[in-house]
Design a protein around this motif. Structure first.
Motif, PDB file in Angstrom:
ATOM      1  N   ASP A 239      -7.699   4.760  12.702  1.00  0.00           N
ATOM      2  CA  ASP A 239      -8.029   5.140  11.324  1.00  0.00           C
ATOM      3  C   ASP A 239      -6.763   5.363  10.504  1.00  0.00           C
ATOM      4  OD1 ASP A 239     -10.680   4.994  12.036  1.00  0.00           O
ATOM      5  OD2 ASP A 239     -10.877   7.151  12.394  1.00  0.00           O
ATOM      6  N   PHE A 240      -5.763   5.984  11.133  1.00  0.00           N
ATOM      7  CA  PHE A 240      -4.502   6.240  10.436  1.00  0.00           C
ATOM      8  C   PHE A 240      -3.838   4.930  10.018  1.00  0.00           C
ATOM      9  CE2 PHE A 240       0.123   6.669  10.661  1.00  0.00           C
ATOM     10  CZ  PHE A 240       0.350   7.689   9.750  1.00  0.00           C
ATOM     11  N   LEU A 241      -3.771   3.962  10.954  1.00  0.00           N
ATOM     12  CA  LEU A 241      -3.159   2.683  10.625  1.00  0.00           C
ATOM     13  C   LEU A 241      -3.975   1.916   9.589  1.00  0.00           C
ATOM     14  CD1 LEU A 241      -2.042   1.513  14.192  1.00  0.00           C
ATOM     15  CD2 LEU A 241      -0.603   2.420  12.361  1.00  0.00           C
ATOM     16  N   ALA A 242      -5.282   2.046   9.655  1.00  0.00           N
ATOM     17  CA  ALA A 242      -6.125   1.349   8.685  1.00  0.00           C
ATOM     18  C   ALA A 242      -5.888   1.856   7.270  1.00  0.00           C
ATOM     19  CB  ALA A 242      -7.600   1.513   9.068  1.00  0.00           C
ATOM     20  N   GLU A 243      -5.604   3.170   7.161  1.00  0.00           N
ATOM     21  CA  GLU A 243      -5.342   3.726   5.830  1.00  0.00           C
ATOM     22  C   GLU A 243      -3.908   3.445   5.371  1.00  0.00           C
ATOM     23  OE1 GLU A 243      -6.302   7.832   5.674  1.00  0.00           O
ATOM     24  OE2 GLU A 243      -8.298   7.581   6.554  1.00  0.00           O
ATOM     25  N   ALA A 244      -2.991   3.225   6.324  1.00  0.00           N
ATOM     26  CA  ALA A 244      -1.593   2.993   5.952  1.00  0.00           C
ATOM     27  C   ALA A 244      -1.302   1.534   5.639  1.00  0.00           C
ATOM     28  CB  ALA A 244      -0.677   3.469   7.077  1.00  0.00           C
ATOM     29  N   ILE A 245      -2.065   0.615   6.222  1.00  0.00           N
ATOM     30  CA  ILE A 245      -1.846  -0.818   6.029  1.00  0.00           C
ATOM     31  C   ILE A 245      -2.903  -1.369   5.093  1.00  0.00           C
ATOM     32  CG2 ILE A 245      -1.715  -3.051   7.208  1.00  0.00           C
ATOM     33  CD1 ILE A 245      -0.836  -1.554   9.715  1.00  0.00           C
ATOM     34  N   PRO A 246      -2.524  -2.135   4.074  1.00  0.00           N
ATOM     35  CA  PRO A 246      -1.152  -2.532   3.713  1.00  0.00           C
ATOM     36  C   PRO A 246      -0.433  -1.425   2.952  1.00  0.00           C
ATOM     37  CG  PRO A 246      -2.696  -3.467   2.158  1.00  0.00           C
ATOM     38  CD  PRO A 246      -3.523  -2.764   3.188  1.00  0.00           C
ATOM     39  N   PRO A 247       0.898  -1.432   2.973  1.00  0.00           N
ATOM     40  CA  PRO A 247       1.654  -0.402   2.237  1.00  0.00           C
ATOM     41  C   PRO A 247       1.488  -0.569   0.739  1.00  0.00           C
ATOM     42  CG  PRO A 247       3.130  -2.101   3.059  1.00  0.00           C
ATOM     43  CD  PRO A 247       1.776  -2.389   3.655  1.00  0.00           C
ATOM     44  N   ASP A 248       1.673   0.530   0.034  1.00  0.00           N
ATOM     45  CA  ASP A 248       1.593   0.523  -1.428  1.00  0.00           C
ATOM     46  C   ASP A 248       2.915   0.000  -1.985  1.00  0.00           C
ATOM     47  OD1 ASP A 248       1.245   0.924  -4.096  1.00  0.00           O
ATOM     48  OD2 ASP A 248       0.646   3.027  -3.948  1.00  0.00           O
ATOM     49  N   LEU A 249       2.900  -1.226  -2.488  1.00  0.00           N
ATOM     50  CA  LEU A 249       4.112  -1.860  -2.991  1.00  0.00           C
ATOM     51  C   LEU A 249       4.147  -1.886  -4.512  1.00  0.00           C
ATOM     52  CD1 LEU A 249       4.393  -4.868  -0.508  1.00  0.00           C
ATOM     53  CD2 LEU A 249       5.484  -2.628  -0.371  1.00  0.00           C
ATOM     54  N   SER A 250       3.482  -0.929  -5.123  1.00  0.00           N
ATOM     55  CA  SER A 250       3.513  -0.863  -6.581  1.00  0.00           C
ATOM     56  C   SER A 250       4.922  -0.500  -7.055  1.00  0.00           C
ATOM     57  CB  SER A 250       2.510   0.174  -7.078  1.00  0.00           C
ATOM     58  OG  SER A 250       2.828   1.467  -6.596  1.00  0.00           O
ATOM     59  N   SER A 251       5.232  -0.884  -8.269  1.00  0.00           N
ATOM     60  CA  SER A 251       6.587  -0.670  -8.793  1.00  0.00           C
ATOM     61  C   SER A 251       6.933   0.818  -8.860  1.00  0.00           C
ATOM     62  CB  SER A 251       6.712  -1.301 -10.180  1.00  0.00           C
ATOM     63  OG  SER A 251       5.734  -0.750 -11.068  1.00  0.00           O
ATOM     64  N   GLU A 252       5.945   1.651  -9.146  1.00  0.00           N
ATOM     65  CA  GLU A 252       6.215   3.084  -9.255  1.00  0.00           C
ATOM     66  C   GLU A 252       6.605   3.670  -7.895  1.00  0.00           C
ATOM     67  OE1 GLU A 252       3.991   7.215 -10.702  1.00  0.00           O
ATOM     68  OE2 GLU A 252       2.965   5.278 -10.816  1.00  0.00           O
ATOM     69  N   VAL A 253       5.830   3.327  -6.853  1.00  0.00           N
ATOM     70  CA  VAL A 253       6.116   3.854  -5.517  1.00  0.00           C
ATOM     71  C   VAL A 253       7.427   3.297  -5.002  1.00  0.00           C
ATOM     72  CG1 VAL A 253       5.295   3.929  -3.135  1.00  0.00           C
ATOM     73  CG2 VAL A 253       3.682   4.205  -5.009  1.00  0.00           C
ATOM     74  N   LEU A 254       7.664   1.999  -5.189  1.00  0.00           N
ATOM     75  CA  LEU A 254       8.913   1.403  -4.739  1.00  0.00           C
ATOM     76  C   LEU A 254      10.116   2.012  -5.465  1.00  0.00           C
ATOM     77  CD1 LEU A 254       8.081  -2.395  -4.360  1.00  0.00           C
ATOM     78  CD2 LEU A 254       8.737  -0.803  -2.549  1.00  0.00           C
ATOM     79  N   GLY A 255       9.971   2.214  -6.762  1.00  0.00           N
ATOM     80  CA  GLY A 255      11.074   2.796  -7.530  1.00  0.00           C
ATOM     81  C   GLY A 255      11.407   4.203  -7.063  1.00  0.00           C
ATOM     82  N   ASP A 256      10.364   5.026  -6.875  1.00  0.00           N
ATOM     83  CA  ASP A 256      10.605   6.391  -6.394  1.00  0.00           C
ATOM     84  C   ASP A 256      11.216   6.378  -4.994  1.00  0.00           C
ATOM     85  OD1 ASP A 256       9.551   7.306  -8.748  1.00  0.00           O
ATOM     86  OD2 ASP A 256       7.555   7.734  -7.917  1.00  0.00           O
ATOM     87  N   GLY A 257      10.733   5.465  -4.147  1.00  0.00           N
ATOM     88  CA  GLY A 257      11.253   5.406  -2.780  1.00  0.00           C
ATOM     89  C   GLY A 257      12.699   4.968  -2.726  1.00  0.00           C
ATOM     90  N   ILE A 258      13.055   3.961  -3.513  1.00  0.00           N
ATOM     91  CA  ILE A 258      14.439   3.478  -3.514  1.00  0.00           C
ATOM     92  C   ILE A 258      15.382   4.546  -4.068  1.00  0.00           C
ATOM     93  CG2 ILE A 258      15.996   1.773  -4.530  1.00  0.00           C
ATOM     94  CD1 ILE A 258      13.681  -0.233  -4.396  1.00  0.00           C
ATOM     95  N   ALA A 259      14.956   5.237  -5.125  1.00  0.00           N
ATOM     96  CA  ALA A 259      15.791   6.306  -5.685  1.00  0.00           C
ATOM     97  C   ALA A 259      15.983   7.434  -4.674  1.00  0.00           C
ATOM     98  CB  ALA A 259      15.162   6.841  -6.973  1.00  0.00           C
ATOM     99  N   ALA A 260      14.907   7.790  -3.977  1.00  0.00           N
ATOM    100  CA  ALA A 260      15.016   8.855  -2.976  1.00  0.00           C
ATOM    101  C   ALA A 260      15.846   8.405  -1.785  1.00  0.00           C
ATOM    102  CB  ALA A 260      13.622   9.283  -2.515  1.00  0.00           C
ATOM    103  N   ALA A 261      15.759   7.107  -1.420  1.00  0.00           N
ATOM    104  CA  ALA A 261      16.587   6.593  -0.327  1.00  0.00           C
ATOM    105  C   ALA A 261      18.066   6.646  -0.696  1.00  0.00           C
ATOM    106  CB  ALA A 261      16.180   5.170   0.017  1.00  0.00           C
ATOM    107  N   ALA A 262      18.382   6.388  -1.960  1.00  0.00           N
ATOM    108  CA  ALA A 262      19.772   6.505  -2.404  1.00  0.00           C
ATOM    109  C   ALA A 262      20.265   7.942  -2.266  1.00  0.00           C
ATOM    110  CB  ALA A 262      19.906   6.025  -3.856  1.00  0.00           C
ATOM    111  N   VAL A 263      19.401   8.914  -2.607  1.00  0.00           N
ATOM    112  CA  VAL A 263      19.768  10.322  -2.443  1.00  0.00           C
ATOM    113  C   VAL A 263      20.018  10.637  -0.969  1.00  0.00           C
ATOM    114  CG1 VAL A 263      18.963  12.695  -2.716  1.00  0.00           C
ATOM    115  CG2 VAL A 263      18.554  11.026  -4.526  1.00  0.00           C
ATOM    116  N   THR A 264      19.158  10.103  -0.093  1.00  0.00           N
ATOM    117  CA  THR A 264      19.355  10.301   1.348  1.00  0.00           C
ATOM    118  C   THR A 264      20.699   9.742   1.796  1.00  0.00           C
ATOM    119  OG1 THR A 264      16.974  10.239   1.786  1.00  0.00           O
ATOM    120  CG2 THR A 264      18.433   9.718   3.617  1.00  0.00           C
TER     121      THR A 264
END
Length: 276
Positions: A60-85
């Motif tokens: 059930d966990f994998l079914a809810e996680a796949i496919p990943p959310d590749l929207s521009s908002e999520v990707l933008g927030d993730g890339i910015a946070a990865a830069a902070v990391t």
């Protein structure tokens, strides 16, 4: 004509080989290791049956996680946070260099001013290594609040303990020839360290520094889970909100970041190794 039968001579029976002391110690160590694993298995409530029974929850966990959310908002927030990391790992590594170098010189037998200083420096390095960076992060979060700043401070404290020990061992393993030549010429400890030991082991020190940078970037991800900022904070937030597709997106970004840092670190260490 009678033939007298003669009994064949009896060969001496070879004595049974005795077990050597090393073999006995080996069997004792093996028994202790097996017993420790049995105790650990029971103490940690290991159960393969529970793992098999929980396949539905994992599915059930994998079914809810796949496919990943590749929207521009999520990707933008993730890339910015990865830069902070990445910046947390970078600052946590570079800002620890001065203290690591000083403690390494005090904790190396060839450069320590005395036995008391040597023991004190070794004890301080052991303490900084013994306290996990997550514990340092929790302490600094309560002191300065949430965000990347406590993550940097936590990595600096822990990295000084680890890198100081590694650098001290590199100094102790250095070629003693140049140092002895300077000592015979009347040079002091600081002069020996600056003109003989450090130039000799600089490639090793830089290689260990790059290795710690690689490790610190991974550690900064975990620090984000306790409120120290970065993409780890977004992963924790996605899990708490049951947005597993966003969580998977952030994990994929982390994968790209870790691989890139690992390749950069390996490239630098290979260049240093080929140049020595």
């Amino acid at each position: 004509m009678t033939v007298l039968s003669r009994e064949a001579p009896r060969l001496p029976v070879p004595p049974k080989p005795r077990r050597t002391r090393a073999q006995v110690i080996g069997w004792i160590v093996a028994a202790v290791v097996v017993a420790a694993h049995v105790v650990a298995w029971r103490a940690t409530d290991m159960s393969l049956g529970a793992l098999v029974e929980g396949w539905q929850g994992m599915a059930d966990f994998l079914a809810e996680a796949i496919p990943p959310d590749l929207s521009s908002e999520v990707l933008g927030d993730g890339i910015a946070a990865a830069a902070v990391t990445l910046w947390i790992g970078l600052l946590g590594t570079t800002l620890s260099i001065p203290a690591s170098l000083v403690l390494a010189l005090l904790a190396a037998r060839g450069t320590a001013p005395g036995r008391g200083t040597y023991q004190a420096a070794r004890s301080l390095l052991s303490f900084l290594r013994a306290v996990p960076d997550v514990v340092f992060a929790l302490i600094f979060v309560t002191a300065v609040g949430l965000g990347p700043f406590p993550g940097v401070l936590a990595l600096v404290c822990h990295n000084v303990g680890v890198m100081g020990k590694l650098w001290a061992e590199a100094l102790e393993d250095a070629d003693p020839g140049p140092a002895q030549a300077l000592r015979s010429a009347g040079a002091g400890r600081i002069q020996v360290a600056a003109h003989a030991l450090l130039p000799t082991v600089t490639p090793q020190l830089v290689g260990l520094l790059m290795y710690r940078f690689d490790v610190n970037v991974r550690s900064s991800l975990v620090l984000g889970l306790v409120g120290a900022g970065g993409i780890g904070f977004l992963i924790n937030q996605s899990i708490q909100l049951f947005q597993f597709d966003e969580m998977l997106t952030h994990i994929l970004i982390v994968l790209v970041l870790v691989v890139a840092v690992d390749r950069l670190s390996a490239l630098v260490r290979h260049h240093l190794g080929s140049s020595t």
